[in-house]
Design a protein around this motif. Structure first.
Motif: not given
Length: 354
Positions: A8, A11, A32, A66, A68-69, A71-74, A76, A86
């Motif tokens: 979790n 980035r 990060t 971008t 991402a949390v 590895g899931r792009t929120l 971009g 989210r």
């Protein structure tokens, strides 16, 4: 074991946002935050802290970059997930509890898809986590400011978010409450394993509460590091002066030398430069000592001000040849007054910024 998946992390890459051609706010910001860590965003007003928080939450659209949390792009290119998708909890300033709902119903507000028994269990679990078990039937106006902030945190954590955003949540509390509430909030976040991003203007709050501190300057991260490294090894003189008190001195290093010559004498360096160098030497007030003015190698100065804080004091000393006076941290009682002459010596190592 933490409730959340360990992936979790947050980035943020090359994030940009402006409010018009003449008003850039974020300018390619990178950040990060490892999973489970509490990071503090620190910076002057208008540097972009709140804008970053609102983009991560989904309340603002980014111009580029971008987010991402886990590895899931929120955010971009062509992607902007709505806030409700989210898995992000938000603790706003002053709690912002629903005044017409009980404490328990406030905490349970975001718990969808659960039956009544599960909702009650999760609500009680969260109230216990923030130290307010048994307060479920009370109304928000019956709570103190510190209790309201704890309930706001419980409400944010109840849906098991991957990321929690805290927007200066301690500003409305008096100084006697702040330290205790901060400690409770940090303990609750660690207990659930949520990654957290705290926006604050308070340097001491950032250093004492966070695992990482990211200093924002003109829409970019000037430095992101542990509190100790940030304080002891600032990236540049601006960061040093912004995060805590700093004594900035012109210094010169001879070829192959590990010390710098300054107006306060010879100072050891943490990382000696290669070859001869000149630059700014950064010292902290606690590295300066008041000594007898006749002490060998001491630099003479005149006390101009004394501020007593109880646990320590700040003594301001004017030194001939220095444009600005220097501040010296003194533990315990102070036995010197403005107008008196004193000597200053330096302990420990300093950083040099060419």
């Amino acid at each position: 074991m933490n409730e959340l998946d360990l992936r979790n992390d947050l980035r943020v890459e090359r994030l940009a946002k402006s409010y018009g051609p003449e008003a850039p706010v974020l300018q390619g910001l990178d950040l990060t935050v490892p999973g489970g860590a509490l990071a503090a965003l620190l910076g002057p007003s208008g540097c972009g802290k709140t804008t970053l928080l609102r983009i991560v939450a989904g309340f603002l659209h980014a111009d580029a970059g971008t987010v991402a949390v886990g590895g899931r792009t929120l955010v971009g290119p062509g992607v902007h997930l709505p806030p409700e998708r989210r898995r992000i909890g938000i603790v706003p300033q002053e709690g912002a509890l629903f005044p017409h709902l009980s404490v328990a119903r406030n905490v349970a507000f975001g718990l969808t898809g659960l039956d009544r028994s599960e909702r009650c269990h999760r609500t009680e679990e969260m109230l216990d986590l923030v130290g307010l078990a048994g307060y479920g039937d009370r109304m928000p106006h019956e709570l103190s400011g510190g209790q309201q902030q704890r309930i706001a945190l419980a409400r944010a954590l109840a849906p098991r978010p991957a990321l929690v955003l805290l927007d200066e949540p301690f500003n409305a509390l008096d100084s006697a409450l702040r330290a205790g509430v901060r400690a409770d909030v940090r303990a609750a976040l660690r207990a659930t394993g949520a990654t957290a991003l705290l926006v604050t203007h308070d340097q001491q709050e950032a250093l004492s509460t966070a695992d990482l501190v990211a200093v924002v300057r003109q829409g970019r991260i000037a430095q992101c590091d542990t509190p100790q490294n940030l304080y002891r090894r600032p990236a540049d003189p601006w960061v040093a002066g912004f995060v805590g008190d700093a004594c900035l001195l012109p210094g010169t290093v001879a070829n192959g030398g590990s010390t710098a010559t300054t107006s306060l004498g010879t100072v050891a360096l943490t990382s000696p430069p290669v070859g001869r160098s000149t630059g700014t030497v950064v010292l902290r007030p606690e590295q300066l000592r008041l000594v007898d003015p006749d002490t060998a190698a001491a630099v003479r100065g005149t006390v101009t001000d004394v501020c007593f804080y109880g646990h320590d004091a700040k003594v301001t000393v004017a030194v001939p040849g220095l444009g600005d006076p220097v501040n010296v941290r003194v533990s315990g009682a102070v036995s010197i007054d403005p107008g008196q002459e004193t000597g200053i010596s330096v302990t420990g190592e300093a950083t040099l910024h060419p």
